[in-house]
Design an enzyme around this catalytic site. Structure first.
Site, PDB file in Angstrom:
ATOM      1  CD  GLU A 132       5.967 -11.665  -0.625  1.00 55.08           C
ATOM      2  OE1 GLU A 132       5.348 -11.466   0.561  1.00 55.08           O
ATOM      3  OE2 GLU A 132       6.708 -12.732  -0.811  1.00 55.08           O
ATOM      4  NE  ARG A 158      -4.402   5.784  -7.674  1.00 55.50           N
ATOM      5  CZ  ARG A 158      -4.581   5.665  -8.780  1.00 55.50           C
ATOM      6  NH1 ARG A 158      -5.970   5.575  -9.401  1.00 55.50           N
ATOM      7  NH2 ARG A 158      -3.784   5.180  -9.857  1.00 55.50           N
ATOM      8  CE  LYS A 205      -5.614   9.580 -11.290  1.00 46.00           C
ATOM      9  NZ  LYS A 205      -4.660  10.241 -10.485  1.00 46.00           N
ATOM     10  CB  SER A 217      -7.626  13.417  -7.849  1.00 41.80           C
ATOM     11  OG  SER A 217      -6.291  12.952  -8.703  1.00 41.80           O
ATOM     12  CE  LYS A 249      -3.465  11.411 -15.586  1.00 36.96           C
ATOM     13  NZ  LYS A 249      -3.017   9.975 -15.197  1.00 36.96           N
ATOM     14  CG  ASP A 279      -4.337   7.306 -13.771  1.00 39.43           C
ATOM     15  OD1 ASP A 279      -5.187   8.066 -14.121  1.00 39.43           O
ATOM     16  OD2 ASP A 279      -3.294   7.665 -13.198  1.00 39.43           O
ATOM     17  CE  LYS A 338       7.277   6.296 -16.110  1.00 41.29           C
ATOM     18  NZ  LYS A 338       5.962   6.986 -15.222  1.00 41.29           N
ATOM     19  CG  HIS A 374       2.516   0.701 -15.602  1.00 39.65           C
ATOM     20  ND1 HIS A 374       2.488   2.166 -15.397  1.00 39.65           N
ATOM     21  CD2 HIS A 374       3.291   0.189 -14.358  1.00 39.65           C
ATOM     22  CE1 HIS A 374       2.928   2.630 -14.402  1.00 39.65           C
ATOM     23  NE2 HIS A 374       3.762   1.550 -13.561  1.00 39.65           N
ATOM     24  CD  GLU A 394      -1.768   2.791 -14.397  1.00 41.53           C
ATOM     25  OE1 GLU A 394      -0.953   3.281 -15.105  1.00 41.53           O
ATOM     26  OE2 GLU A 394      -1.744   3.523 -13.073  1.00 41.53           O
TER      27      GLU A 394
END
Length: 245
Positions: A51, A56, A58, A62, A66, A85, A125, A133, A152
Site C-alpha cells: 500500500e 525513519r 534516528k 536519539s 539508546k 534500528d 507482544k 520485523h 530494520e
C-alpha cells in the site's frame, strides 16, 4: 580554539556525517527496491500487495540515548553493535498474507543478508502489538569501499499500523505511565484490529475463489464453439497448435 582542536572537530564532524550518510543511503537503496516491486506488480499483475511505505532515520541524539540505555560505550563501533534500528523502513500492506508475500520476496534478494526475523503477528507482544520485523544488511557502495548497513524493516497491515500509531501517541502523552484501565482498552483495541484483519483476509480469499471460478468458466467457453445452437469442443490437437503460436 587552536588549529589542532579545529582539525579534531572537523575530523569528528566528518566521521559522524559519513556514519549517518551510509544509513541514509541504505534507506534509499531499500526505497528503490520497494518502488521496483510496486511498479512490477502494478504493471504485470492485477494486484499490488504494498500500500505505502515510510522511512525513519534516528537522530544522533536519539542514537546516543539508546546507546547509553543499552550500556554501550561512546564509540562508532559500539553504536553499530548496540543500536540496530538507526535506519527504519515500514511497509504497509492490505492483508496479512501480503505481509508474508513481501517478506518472502525481500528474503530472496541475493544482495540482502537477513540477520533476524521477528514475527509479532504469530507471536504478538503482551500489549497486542503485531508486525513482522526483518533486520537486514544492505550493501552501500561508497567512493572508496562497500559498507554493509543494518536496516530494520517493519511489515504490517493498515489496521496494525493504525493501532501502533495511536498506541505510541497515547504512551508518549502519558510519558509511558499509562493507567491500567487504558492498557486494557488498548489491548482490546488491538484484538479488534486483529479481528478486522482476519475478516478482510477471509473476504479477500472468497473474492479470489470467485475470480478463479470465473476464469475457469471463461477458459471452458473459449475451448468451444457454438453453431446452430450446438456446442462443439475444439480438438485438443488444434488447441496445442494454437498454444505453440
Amino acid at each position: 580554539m587552536n588549529t589542532q582542536q579545529l582539525d579534531q572537530l572537523k575530523k569528528m564532524r566528518n566521521e559522524i556525517t559519513r556514519f549517518m550518510l551510509k544509513y541514509k543511503f541504505a534507506l534509499e537503496e531499500m526505497e528503490t527496491k520497494i518502488e521496483i516491486l510496486k511498479e512490477e506488480f502494478q504493471s504485470l499483475h492485477d494486484y499490488c500487495p504494498i500500500e505505502h511505505t515510510n522511512t525513519r532515520l534516528k537522530t544522533p541524539e536519539s542514537i546516543m540515548k539508546k546507546l547509553i540505555r543499552k550500556g554501550g560505550t561512546i564509540a562508532i563501533d559500539s553504536i553499530e553493535e548496540y543500536v540496530k534500528d538507526i535506519a527504519g523502513l515500514r511497509i504497509t500492506c492490505s492483508f496479512i498474507s501480503d505481509i508474508y508475500r513481501v517478506s518472502e520476496i525481500l528474503q530472496k534478494q541475493s544482495d540482502l543478508k537477513i540477520l533476524q526475523v521477528k514475527d509479532y503477528i504469530k507471536n504478538p507482544k503482551s500489549n497486542g502489538y503485531k508486525s513482522l520485523h526483518l533486520l537486514i544488511e544492505v550493501p552501500v557502495f561508497l567512493s572508496d569501499r562497500v559498507e554493509n548497513v543494518c536496516v530494520e524493516i517493519q511489515i504490517r497491515t493498515i489496521a496494525m499500523d493504525f493501532w501502533a500509531s495511536l498506541e505510541h501517541k497515547i504512551f508518549y502523552k502519558y510519558n509511558r505511565s499509562v493507567p491500567q484501565h487504558l492498557l486494557e482498552e488498548i489491548k482490546e483495541a488491538a484484538d479488534t484490529a486483529n479481528a478486522l484483519d482476519q475478516q478482510m483476509e477471509r473476504l479477500m480469499q472468497e473474492v479470489q475463489s470467485i475470480k478463479d471460478l470465473q476464469h475457469e468458466d471463461t477458459e471452458r467457453e473459449l475451448r468451444s464453439i457454438t453453431i446452430n445452437n450446438q456446442k462443439f469442443n475444439l480438438p485438443e490437437a488444434l488447441l496445442e497448435i494454437l498454444g505453440k503460436e
